[in-house]
Scaffold this motif. Structure first.
Motif, PDB file in Angstrom:
ATOM      1  N   GLN A 189       1.344  -4.820  -4.398  1.00 22.18           N
ATOM      2  CA  GLN A 189       0.415  -5.934  -4.477  1.00 22.18           C
ATOM      3  C   GLN A 189       0.338  -6.612  -3.118  1.00 22.18           C
ATOM      4  O   GLN A 189       1.314  -6.654  -2.382  1.00 22.18           O
ATOM      5  N   GLN A 210      -1.436 -10.024  -0.760  1.00 25.10           N
ATOM      6  CA  GLN A 210      -1.963 -11.390  -0.804  1.00 25.10           C
ATOM      7  C   GLN A 210      -2.096 -11.889   0.632  1.00 25.10           C
ATOM      8  O   GLN A 210      -1.136 -11.850   1.399  1.00 25.10           O
ATOM      9  N   TRP A 224      -2.145 -12.460  -6.396  1.00 24.63           N
ATOM     10  CA  TRP A 224      -1.734 -11.155  -5.891  1.00 24.63           C
ATOM     11  C   TRP A 224      -2.684 -10.107  -6.449  1.00 24.63           C
ATOM     12  O   TRP A 224      -3.103 -10.184  -7.598  1.00 24.63           O
ATOM     13  N   THR A 225      -3.006  -9.090  -5.636  1.00 22.50           N
ATOM     14  CA  THR A 225      -3.929  -8.030  -6.020  1.00 22.50           C
ATOM     15  C   THR A 225      -3.249  -6.679  -5.830  1.00 22.50           C
ATOM     16  O   THR A 225      -2.683  -6.415  -4.772  1.00 22.50           O
ATOM     17  N   THR A 226      -3.311  -5.818  -6.869  1.00 28.83           N
ATOM     18  CA  THR A 226      -2.802  -4.458  -6.736  1.00 28.83           C
ATOM     19  C   THR A 226      -3.755  -3.691  -5.829  1.00 28.83           C
ATOM     20  O   THR A 226      -4.963  -3.715  -6.023  1.00 28.83           O
ATOM     21  N   GLU A 256       4.745  -4.321  -7.390  1.00 35.86           N
ATOM     22  CA  GLU A 256       4.188  -4.876  -8.618  1.00 35.86           C
ATOM     23  C   GLU A 256       5.278  -5.032  -9.652  1.00 35.86           C
ATOM     24  O   GLU A 256       6.102  -4.142  -9.836  1.00 35.86           O
TER      25      GLU A 256
END
Length: 62
Positions: free
Chosen positions: A4, A6, A13-15, A61
């Motif tokens: 993840q 950011q 948070w983004t995968t 993650e």
């Protein structure tokens, strides 16, 4: 392993896919070795750490 990301101005948070990870790292570090940096990030986040490269943070993650 799912990673993840950011940016420091984001709150969530983004995968992120590996190709995008390489692009992000390259944008942050310029001509340095983005593949080597990604390998370092992958090893470092295995233990639960959050790694910062420029203005982008990386974590495994949950």
């Amino acid at each position: 392993m799912n990673i993840q990301t950011q940016y420091n101005y984001e709150k969530t948070w983004t995968t992120t896919k590996e190709a995008d990870l390489l692009r992000m790292i390259e944008e942050e570090i310029g001509d340095a070795d983005p593949k080597g940096t990604l390998l370092y990030v992958k090893e470092a986040i295995k233990s639960g750490k959050t790694i910062t490269v420029g203005s982008c943070r990386f974590r495994q993650e949950k």
